[in-house]
Design an enzyme around this catalytic site. Structure first.
Site, PDB file in Angstrom:
ATOM      1  NE  ARG A1023      -3.505  -0.190   2.642  1.00 25.93           N
ATOM      2  CZ  ARG A1023      -3.835  -0.799   3.780  1.00 25.93           C
ATOM      3  NH1 ARG A1023      -3.431  -0.294   4.935  1.00 25.93           N
ATOM      4  NH2 ARG A1023      -4.554  -1.890   3.765  1.00 25.93           N
ATOM      5  NE  ARG A1092      -2.454   1.429   9.689  1.00 28.12           N
ATOM      6  CZ  ARG A1092      -3.022   0.217   9.580  1.00 28.12           C
ATOM      7  NH1 ARG A1092      -3.977   0.005   8.680  1.00 28.12           N
ATOM      8  NH2 ARG A1092      -2.643  -0.768  10.370  1.00 28.12           N
ATOM      9  CE  LYS A1164      -7.255   2.673   9.353  1.00 25.72           C
ATOM     10  NZ  LYS A1164      -8.340   1.813   8.809  1.00 25.72           N
ATOM     11  CB  CYS A1383     -13.000  -4.398   2.213  1.00 25.19           C
ATOM     12  SG  CYS A1383     -13.711  -5.995   2.686  1.00 25.19           S
ATOM     13  CB  CYS A1389      -8.372  -9.896   3.082  1.00 26.37           C
ATOM     14  SG  CYS A1389      -8.458  -9.336   4.794  1.00 26.37           S
ATOM     15  CB  CYS A1428     -13.599  -9.562   8.483  1.00 25.46           C
ATOM     16  SG  CYS A1428     -12.446  -8.160   8.528  1.00 25.46           S
ATOM     17  CB  CYS A1432     -11.185  -2.232   5.155  1.00 25.53           C
ATOM     18  SG  CYS A1432      -9.918  -3.031   6.153  1.00 25.53           S
TER      19      CYS A1432
END
Length: 1528
Positions: A1023, A1092, A1164, A1383, A1389, A1428, A1432
């Site tokens: 990323r 991040r 974040k 996501c 993932c 999940c 995200c």
């Protein structure tokens, strides 16, 4: 099927299918395609689906096996294996498969196979399909009505069983269908006719032999079994002597000497008597068996049949022998004839037993009064002067007694009730004339237009490769055997064949050569109105064989001819397609890999002609093992490479789109035969792209379908002929390369491929590995004292593994000889000899064993022989009592452990203690139940009270890993240099997150790789750190290159407004990092327990203001960047490990902001610019709301703190949260204020429990006011009062917009952020082309979309042209789709529990018709999906959210705020697609009817009482619509 004995049968195919089902072990169902049923297969599948029992099948449930085979894949190959293994086989097919299978017919003739053949074309069948194979050695039976179809089908099976020879039962389905429905045959009658003693005799004696094309020497012989004696009145001879007296003979008796396993010679003496070999079956024997069968049938049901049937007066003088459709038409017409009709009083002869041909029986059937016979043969493709039946009749009459004087042959056309009298008149007038005309054509020549029985269709999925051809070559591509082509009346079955297509291509090449010659001549002397065409044509002729130059010259020449308007110009333009050097292709399926089609492939290869073949293989990887080994599908690629003169490529569009493009382009350039093998696996036409993708990935990864290119031209360039584009190849290909010495060269050049190219795996080897590992460990323990204890674990998240290993350590400390291993690695045969064994298992899916426990569990539960009387056992099970909240689903709680405990006890094993149940809902999670269970285990083993036990080291935590990492170094370098595995250590995988990369594995192929004995397909996600999501066009191209050369050819635009790459293998990880840094980007701190990527609203409508806010995002990002030099040391070094620093040297390792352990959890920051909340400013640790001053410039920010999306299913201590307002901060101080918030979290965040470590919990524990004061204390300033602001949406605005400076911006819809090329949509290529000409910039949207920004008016036409060309200007999607987000989830993932990115578009498609019906298509409804609960895609703020719970199951949440300001709440738990649709469709309809003006969906669900509003995270679990029950 006994209950069906009184049911009605309506079609001959149904009647035949029913008899075949009752009388077979295996039925080969020949179908148009595997996705399309035949007239037979619909009934066969219905019977099998009901589990109806066959009378002969020897399977456990007596259900015969139905083998569905495509008609053009050599279907009779599927017969050999089962018939030789002693299983009775029948085939249901149309006559179109007979001639192509003639080689097999001769081989199978001496085996008791039954072919039920529906003649085609329907309504006007061609009997030449039967006459052409009449000498193949089979017995032929014909039926002509529905009742006959049933009775003769039964006769065929009885005759095959009795004689040991193959029987073909043929019928015209159309004429038989005109009969009235009949009663299905009583199974008791079928049983009596078949004679089950004969059946069992055959089944008990498998036949030796392995040849397919050559006879294995078997000869059916006469078995010593008396036939049923019948009365003469029944139409059959009463004694064998009478049968022997018949003088008709056949030339079909077999000549070989091997005696069948069904023979039973009589036992005369036990001394020296030499018994004679049983005689081979003759024509007379076949007749005897047939008449005996019919006699039995007559006795049982009262219906009579004979070898030849006579209908009419016993004194008739004239007769017709009908061998064609619906003889009943002729008998009815003659019966109703007037006295003056030429055919009055005539008789009709039909053949019931067509082969063997019994001439004497025919003569006996025809009355002595008959003098003239007209033979009518419905043979549409006449290949000889005299019809086959005419020759049979002439031979019989000539050799036998009787008064027949004249025999006339007639070719029978299409006859109906309205034309039969006219046809008979013509036949009999010719018959009685003085000089009858032979081969007179009667009936209509033109038959009704109809669809072929097995017409070819282009499967929709397979159009993917055709589209790529069109994209690559445009007008140049010419597919000779296209189903869309006009082939002058030739059936598409023939025109689609490689032979026909090859001939068409040769003709095409010849026509172009003639055209070139014509142009040469015309350019010199042609009559044109102007001189321009001559010059243009001369230029074209000079370059006619150069693809590129001919293309350019062609456009010029055509334009000049267009404006010339002379007759010469017009004549040339009629063939203007030849101006371009066409790319000539044949397109076929894997049917060409079977013997019946392979000859055409051979012709192309042997010719050396410059012809390209695209062969699409659709066999799913998961079905490869079920394929019949005798079907012998050839490896065309290997076959072609052995020729040496052909270009060969093996491709798979769902694995590597780029490689497909490369292969097709190289094939086009190659001057010679080219074969491009294209993989596109599917089970049916309606398979989703996801299914095709998963099957492709398994096939390519394991080496079943390797990706490669073989180019003989490379030899002249000093390059290897062979290029491997995937990492594994199959054994046969490796052997070829070894022979060619290319593999060695390649391994020398690319040593990384050496190990994988030479690997071979098998079940036996893996079993030996398990055995040796266990034995070696046991030897190691021999010197230890104490009782043995084997501990087996099954784990999907690591908890069970940790428990088992800790238990093993504690056991050894107590003096036990402990062995710890995964359940899948344990040899089940050792279970009965264990003394003490413990199982630790977690719970997966709906109460299932984790993947590494399934093999052993399956072996235990399916065993019938385990005796565990001497085994002591215990089971510890880990689960979640609230995971499946509905009462009826409580059985899933710890189900694997409970089931295992029960089954082991049933096998006699003794419990050491009761099953332990660890529950995630307990105060300490599963540890609560485990801590109660473990002491009981030690007590039972007698080691509870042991002195001097060592202190156990505490488990290593993330905090320990960070502290010991030396500022994020760990052993990452050593792990990268370890070529023995594609992985890195677990500790290093935690550290690499700080560097911007996660280790993952491909879960689509995880199970298959495990089954193959391979480690998971490890790869890495990278990323980028891209503050504000702004990228230059050059950077876009660089990112595109990275994805193509080092990744999986796709890019992901993430919800954190940056680039993400997937599928980067370890060896390419460092080059990828360096490439990103060369693009003046970085990946450091894109993940991990640090601040991040800082997000910023793209805001295309206010460009100047956006630039000011964007500058703040960069400033904050740089200010909070970690200071460690580990990133540069590990990733940015050259081959000599010398640092190549992009941004200068860091002086030392010191983290003034973070310290050695960094933050407790990820952090974040996002910046929203009202009125657009596209960044979901409430969802982050810090949310900054930009406030515009009175002067129009940025004044500062309202600062929110403590938002966060992560949660854990059914754990009410975890929850999503929205940010709480701390106050206003000026622009100049915003980076400092963010720093101080982060530092308070650094010092006060929970470092013991990572589930409680986010800032949201710190603020909730501390209180907002206390937290604010701590920040202000550190900062030395106070937050100012909050400034007013307003948000009106959190979605993107698509299409063009112009900012205040006059620059243009366009927002593309990028579904779920995935940038990739597909055959239908070349998005990735299109965006790259735009980047090449763009003078502005790209902005990545927080909703995973893309904005092309700062475009001047003068640049719009070029940009819009490119957008239209690549369909990037399309934003005409439903409001729901435009507002959706997902996501990544599967397959990469590791946290995903369900699909997300790959499934959400499918779900939306299934809802869009409902939206349309209710007038909601244009309405924006925010729907998000994640695999999940980590959140995200920020699902907890969506109006509708689906959060993965298990594979295919989701929790559904409702009531989120449209502006992103309010959390949603659980509405339904663990629902699957069917339930989702059942809930959503009525709810959407109700919303459309009840909503108020401007009311959004989330607000309506609350007002309507469907869901309660969530005011903040701490009441997220309160008042949910579906309360979870505590009952078990």
């Amino acid at each position: 099927m006994a209950e069906e004995s009184n049911s009605r049968v309506s079609t001959p195919e149904e009647a035949v299918a029913r008899i075949a089902y009752l009388a077979s072990d295996v039925i080969v169902s020949v179908q148009p395609s595997l996705a399309s049923d035949s007239e037979f297969s619909t009934h066969l599948k219905r019977f099998a689906g009901r589990k109806d029992a066959s009378l002969v099948a020897i399977t456990s449930d007596a259900v015969p096996e139905i083998l569905s085979v495509r008609h053009n894949t050599d279907p009779l190959l599927s017969v050999f294996s089962p018939i030789r293994s002693g299983r009775l086989v029948s085939v249901t097919t149309t006559s179109s498969t007979l001639l192509p299978s003639i080689a097999h017919l001769y081989t199978l003739a001496n085996l008791p196979v039954v072919l039920h053949v529906a003649l085609s074309p329907r309504n006007s069948p061609d009997y030449s399909a039967i006459t052409s194979i009449r000498n193949s050695g089979w017995t032929f039976l014909q039926s002509q009505s529905l009742q006959e179809a049933q009775d003769i089908a039964l006769t065929a099976h009885a005759l095959a069983i009795r004689s040991g020879k193959g029987v073909i039962h043929f019928f015209d389905p159309a004429s038989a269908s005109r009969s009235t429905p009949i009663v299905a045959e009583d199974p008791a009658v079928v049983r009596e006719i078949l004679n089950l003693d004969n059946v069992r005799r055959f089944q008990s004696a498998p036949i030796s032999g392995s040849t397919i094309y050559v006879s294995d020497g078997r000869v059916p012989v006469v078995a010593d079994q008396p036939e049923r004696l019948t009365n003469r009145a029944n139409g059959a001879p009463s004694t064998e002597a009478e049968v022997a007296s018949l003088n008709g003979t056949s030339h079909l008796s077999s000549k070989s000497s091997q005696i069948s396993g069904t023979s039973s010679p009589s036992s005369v003496s036990v001394a020296t008597t030499i018994e004679p070999a049983a005689p081979a079956i003759t024509s007379e024997d076949i007749y005897k068996y047939a008449t005996s069968t019919w006699a039995t049938l007559n006795e049982l049901v009262g219906r009579q049949y004979k070898a030849f049937e006579w209908t009419g007066s016993a004194k008739a003088e004239n007769a017709v022998f009908v061998f064609g459709a619906d003889a009943t038409l002729f008998t009815e017409a003659i019966a109703s004839a007037q006295s003056g009709d030429a055919f009055a009083g005539a008789g009709v002869i039909t053949a019931r037993l067509y082969r063997p041909w019994l001439g004497a029986t025919l003569i006996e059937t025809i009355p002595k009064s008959v003098k003239k016979v007209a033979v009518l043969e419905q043979v549409l493709r006449k290949t000889t002067r005299w019809g086959p039946l005419l020759i049979d009749v002439l031979t019989s009459v000539k050799s036998g007694p009787g008064g027949i004087e004249t025999i006339v042959g007639n070719q029978l056309g299409y006859v109906t009730k309205t034309t039969v009298r006219q046809t008979l008149k013509a036949v009999f007038e010719n018959l009685v004339s003085e000089k009858p005309v032979q081969n007179l054509e009667v009936g209509e020549k033109e038959q009704p237009q109809q669809t072929p029985e097995y017409g070819l269709e282009k499967p929709k999925l397979e159009t993917a490769y055709i589209k790529i051809l069109d994209q690559l070559f445009g007008d140049r591509v010419y597919i000779a055997n296209s189903l869309d082509a006009d082939n002058a009346g030739i059936s598409n079955t023939i025109s689609a064949s490689p032979e026909y297509g090859f001939g068409a291509l040769l003709a095409r090449k010849e026509r172009r050569q003639k055209f070139v010659g014509e142009i040469k001549e015309t350019a010199g002397s042609g009559q044109f109105l102007t001189e321009a065409p001559k010059r243009a044509l001369a230029q074209w002729v000079a370059n006619a064989d150069d693809v590129k130059k001919a293309e350019e010259a062609a456009d010029n020449a055509i334009s000049k001819l267009d404006i010339d308007h002379s007759s010469t110009s017009m004549g040339l333009l009629e063939n203007k397609q030849f101006f371009r050097k066409q790319s000539l292709w044949l397109v076929g399926s894997d049917a060409w890999a079977y013997d019946l089609g392979n000859s055409g492939v051979h012709h192309v290869l042997a010719s050396g002609e410059n012809v390209n073949m695209l062969i699409i293989d659709s066999t799913p990887y998961s079905e490869r093992a079920a394929a019949d080994a005798n079907r012998r599908k050839k490896d065309i690629g290997l076959y072609a490479m052995n020729f040496g003169n052909a270009y060969v490529a093996s491709t798979a569009v769902y694995s590597s789109y780029t490689q497909v493009l490369q292969a097709m382009a190289e094939a086009d350039k190659f001057n010679g035969p080219s074969i491009v093998l294209a993989y596109l696996p599917y089970f049916g036409e309606h398979d989703s792209p996801l299914t095709v993708l998963q099957e492709t990935k398994q096939a390519v990864d394991i080496g079943y379908w390797p990706l490669y290119r073989w180019n003989p031209d490379n030899e002249n360039k000093g390059k290897p002929n062979f290029s491997l584009d995937s990492e594994r190849i199959k054994k046969e290909l490796k052997e070829f390369l070894d022979r060619d010495n290319q593999l060695t060269q390649m391994m020398r050049k690319e040593p990384v491929y050496g190990p994988v190219l030479s690997e071979d795996f098998g079940t036996e080897i893996r079993a030996q590995q398990k055995r040796k590992a266990k034995d070696a460990y046991n030897q190691l323990l021999e010197g230890l004292f104490g009782a043995p204890l084997t501990i087996l674990y099954a784990s999907d998240n690591g908890n069970a593994t940790s428990v088992a290993k800790r238990l093993g350590t504690r056991g050894r400390a107590r003096g036990l000889k402990t062995t710890v291993m995964a359940m899948e690695d344990y040899p089940v045969e050792d279970l009965p000899i264990e003394e003490n064994i413990v199982f630790v298992t977690s719970t997966a899916g709906q109460g299932e064993f984790p993947q590494n426990g399934k093999p052993l569990w399956d072996a235990i539960k399916d065993s019938t022989e385990l005796d565990l009387a001497s085994v002591n056992f215990a089971v510890m099970s880990l689960g979640d009592s609230h995971y499946w909240p509905r009462k009826e689903d409580k059985i899933y709680y710890n189900k694997p452990g409970k089931d295992l405990d029960r089954v082991l006890s049933n096998f006699g094993a003794k419990r050491l203690c009761d099953v332990g149940l660890g529950d995630d809902q307990d105060p300490d999670g599963y540890q609560t139940g485990y801590n109660e269970w473990e002491p009981k285990l030690w007590e039972a083993l007698g080691v509870a009270n042991v002195d001097g036990l060592p202190d156990e080291p505490p488990p290593i935590t993330n905090e320990d890993i960070k502290l010991a990492s030396n500022y994020l170094r760990g052993t990452i370098v050593e792990g990268l240099n370890d070529t023995s595995t594609g992985a890195i250590s677990a500790e290093d995988s935690q550290l690499t997150k700080f560097h911007g990369t996660y280790m993952q594995d491909d879960r689509d192929i995880r199970d298959e790789r495990k089954a193959q004995g391979l480690e998971p397909a490890y790869s890495f996600m990278i990323r980028c750190r891209l503050p504000g999501g702004v990228s230059t066009p050059k950077q876009w191209i660089q990112m595109d290159d990275i994805s193509n050369e080092l990744g999986n050819e796709t890019m992901k635009l993430t919800t954190r407004q940056t680039f993400q790459f997937h599928g980067i293998v370890k060896a390419k990880l460092k080059p990828a990092m360096q490439a990103i840094n060369r693009a003046l980007m970085t990946t450091i701190a894109a993940c991990g327990d640090v601040n991040r990527n800082v997000m910023c609203s793209p805001l295309p409508s206010q460009s100047k203001y956006h630039r000011e806010v964007y500058a703040c995002s960069q400033k904050i990002s740089d200010h909070l960047l970690p200071s460690t030099t580990a990133y540069h040391e590990i990733w940015l070094t050259d081959d000599n490990d010398k640092k190549t620093l992009i941004a200068g040297d860091a002086v030392q390792d010191f983290e003034p902001l973070y310290g050695p352990t960094y933050l407790p959890r990820k952090f974040k920051i996002s910046i929203g610019i009202p009125p657009h909340n596209d960044v979901d400013v409430y969802a982050h640790d810090i949310g900054l709301i930009a406030i515009k001053g009175e002067d129009g410039h940025l004044a500062g920010f309202n600062l929110l703190a403590g938002g966060g999306m992560g949660a854990t299913h059914n754990n009410k201590k975890t929850y999503p949260q929205v940010g709480r307002m701390l106050g206003f901060v000026k622009t100049a101080e915003v980076h400092i204020a963010c720093e101080k918030v982060m530092l308070v979290q650094r010092d006060f965040g929970d470092r013991k429990n990572r589930k409680h470590a986010r800032l949201k919990y710190t603020i909730d524990d501390m209180g907002v006011d206390v937290f604010r004061s701590r920040v202000e204390d550190l900062w030395g300033q106070k937050f100012e009062a909050t400034k007013p602001f307003h948000f009106d949406s959190n979605i993107d605005t698509f299409g063009w917009t112009k900012d205040e400076t006059g620059l243009n911006h366009f927002t593309f819809f990028i579904e779920n952020g995935r940038i990739e090329d597909t055959p239908e949509f070349q998005m990735k290529t299109g965006l790259r082309e735009i980047a090449k000409v763009l003078k502005g910039e790209f902005r990545l949207s927080p909703n995973q979309h893309l904005i092309v920004s700062n475009v001047k008016d003068g640049d719009l036409p070029e940009l819009k042209s490119l957008m239209a060309k690549y369909k990037l200007d399309n934003i005409q999607f439903s409001g729901l789709r435009l507002s959706s987000s997902a996501c990544v989830a599967f397959p990469t993932c590791g946290l995903a529990m369900a699909e997300s990115e790959r499934y959400l578009p499918v779900l939306i498609s299934k809802l869009e018709s409902c939206l349309e019906e209710n007038g909601l298509r244009q309405d924006s409804i925010v729907m998000r999906m994640t695999g999940c609960p980590n959140g995200c895609a920020r699902p907890w703020l969506a109006e509708i959210a689906f959060v993965g719970k298990a594979f295919g199951a989701y929790n559904m949440y409702l009531g989120g705020g449209y502006h992103g300001q309010r959390l949603n709440k659980l509405y339904r738990s663990s629902i699957k697609e069917e339930e989702i649709l059942e809930i959503m469709k009525p709810m959407l309809k109700r919303y459309a009817l009840e909503r108020e003006e401007g009311e959004h969906f989330g607000d309506w669900t609350i007002r309507a009482g469907i869901i309660k509003a969530t005011t903040e995270g701490r009441d997220f679990h309160e008042g949910v619509a579906e309360e979870e029950s505590d009952e078990e």
